[in-house]
Design an enzyme around this catalytic site. Structure first.
Site, short mmCIF file in Angstrom:
data_model
loop_
_atom_site.label_atom_id
_atom_site.label_comp_id
_atom_site.label_asym_id
_atom_site.label_seq_id
_atom_site.Cartn_x
_atom_site.Cartn_y
_atom_site.Cartn_z
N SER A 1 -0.15 -2.36 -10.17
CA SER A 1 -1.40 -2.27 -9.40
C SER A 1 -2.48 -3.22 -9.94
O SER A 1 -2.31 -4.42 -9.91
CB SER A 1 -1.87 -0.82 -9.40
N ASP B 1 -1.38 -4.99 -6.11
CA ASP B 1 -0.38 -4.56 -5.11
C ASP B 1 -1.00 -4.28 -3.74
O ASP B 1 -0.31 -3.80 -2.84
CB ASP B 1 0.42 -3.35 -5.61
N ASP C 1 -3.02 -2.15 -2.33
CA ASP C 1 -3.30 -0.89 -1.65
C ASP C 1 -4.81 -0.69 -1.57
O ASP C 1 -5.29 0.16 -0.83
CB ASP C 1 -2.58 0.31 -2.28
MG MG Z 1 -3.11 -0.70 -6.42
#
Ligand code: MG
Length: 455
Positions: A100, A243, A245
């Site tokens: 992440s 990543d 998100d």
């Molecule tokens: Mg993330």
């Protein structure tokens, strides 16, 4: 809802993470793959972000899955929400190799359930049990899994996000994109281009050395994006964590949009014409509550962690309750009509829709939001849970919420005292629409925390 967070040994709030070669290595990844393959069957979609350690760790997870009889589909480098979308559409589970927002030397694994959500606490503890006891169900020669690759499947995610909006929703809009050389290096520009925007990019190649900036999209790291926004006269700039998100923004003047204010602005767009719950952790700004209430929506608070938000949204819907929106005050926003996970690409597209439909630039929209002053602090203590209980007792006569730690609600001012999930720390957050009130309550709480910490 206290106690909903179960104790995990290896997995944190968002999967297993560690420094590669130290806490995270192919041997551990192999055993995670074997443990996952022991409790799941069928076809498992596997993907990764752009980290240099990704191919080795992904190969190891895949080897573990294949050895326990699961078929494996390598989806290549793609955002976590893209893999989550593909798992829901095509696979019986998923594994994402990512750390992440952590620095380049980190990597990890996130497990995805067949419905596209991250694995919950109970199943994760079951998986850990198999991993530590090494009770792997290794398949015989006739049952070994079959590997496959689908490097172009990520296109379906781009089309799904784009298809949520009317054709040409971003026509005439100039936007700047900084994926930070992470997993969205290609996808977010593709989404915004498909919406009709003119897109300028920086850090838009996959590069696990992260030469442009760190995977965490901090205001300091986004100075080049702000410069690009100003030089191209863009309506806004969007950046992602490693990543993708999460999505964060700089406005048309190149100013960083604090993530709680981003949440509030996008809630204002998403909640239009909707009713029901906006689901978010107790650490989120009251601004979101205020904006949601303008649309007749109410906030449902959860423990801190996106998985609790996503699972609460699912649970409310299963119980017949309307859910309009969800997310965290860090740029991780969840659109229940699209999928039950944080989605940075979707958030970028939603900002296009918001700005294209507004009569004012993003800077003016942000400035028109109510004032909010937030103070964050942390204190090292030996027993964080005992300290939370002591603070809760102290404020027993006031309005308190024990969803995660203790949140004391005092009109338009609130404080949250919460144990850290990973360290012997107490985290303190105080927010008010009034600067002096925030400072006073912060001093009051910190005085108590320090006194209790000393015993
Ligand atoms: Mg993330």
């Amino acid at each position: 809802m206290t106690g909903e967070k179960l104790e995990k040994r290896l997995f944190g709030t968002n999967g297993v993470r560690g420094v590669v070669g130290k806490d995270m290595h192919p041997d551990l990844a192999l055993r995670i793959g074997m443990a996952l393959g022991t409790i799941r069957t069928g076809r498992i979609g596997v993907g990764r972000d752009s980290r240099t350690s990704g191919p080795a760790l992904q190969s190891a997870v895949e080897a573990g899955l294949l050895s326990t009889g699961c078929d494996v589909v390598d989806c290549g480098v793609l955002p976590t929400p893209a893999l989550q979308y593909l798992v829901r559409e095509h696979f019986d589970g998923g594994a994402m190799i990512t750390a992440s927002h952590n620095p380049p030397e980190y990597n990890g694994v996130k497990i995805i359930e067949p419905d596209g959500t991250e694995m919950g606490d109970e199943e994760t503890i079951r998986l850990e049990g198999i991993l530590f006891s090494e009770q792997f169900a290794v398949a015989g020669w006739a049952e070994a899994g079959v590997p496959d690759a689908a490097p172009s499947l990520g296109r379906e995610y781009i089309d799904a996000v784009t298809g949520t909006f009317p054709p040409g929703a971003g026509k005439g809009l100039v936007v700047a994109v900084d994926p930070g050389c992470g997993a969205a290096a290609h996808s977010t520009a593709a989404i915004l281009t498909a919406l009709g925007c003119t897109v300028h990019t920086i850090n838009a190649t996959f590069d696990g050395t992260f030469p442009g900036r760190l995977p965490e999209p901090s205001p300091e790291g986004l100075e080049p994006l702000a410069t690009l926004v100003r030089s191209t006269r863009a309506a806004f700039g969007v950046a992602h964590d490693g990543d993708a998100d999460r999505a964060v923004f700089v406005d048309d003047q190149g100013r960083f949009l604090e993530e709680n204010r981003e949440f509030a602005l996008i809630a204002d767009r998403v909640c239009q014409g909707k009713e029901g719950w906006v689901v978010t952790p107790v650490s989120t700004s009251k601004l979101v509550e205020e904006i949601a209430s303008r649309h007749g929506c109410k906030v449902h608070y959860t423990p801190v962690g996106s998985i609790y938000v996503a699972r609460t949204m699912r649970r409310l819907i299963d119980a017949g309750e309307p859910v309009a929106f969800g997310g965290e005050g860090n740029g991780g926003l969840i659109y229940p009509d699209h999928q039950f996970c944080r989605d940075g690409g979707m958030t970028a597209a939603m900002m296009v829709s918001l700005v294209a439909g507004a009569k004012k630039p993003l800077s003016a929209l942000a400035d028109a939001l109510p004032a909010s002053h937030m103070i964050k602090d942390k204190v090292r203590v030996s027993d964080p849970h005992a300290l939370v209980r002591a603070i809760a007792d102290k404020y027993a006569s006031e309005s308190t919420d024990m969803t995660d730690g203790v949140r004391i609600n005092r009109g338009r001012t609130w404080a949250l005292v919460r144990p850290s999930g990973t360290e012997p720390l107490i985290r303190v957050m105080v927010e008010s629409d009034d600067q002096a009130a925030a400072t006073a309550f912060h001093e009051e709480i910190m005085g108590l925390v320090v006194r209790f910490a000393k015993g």
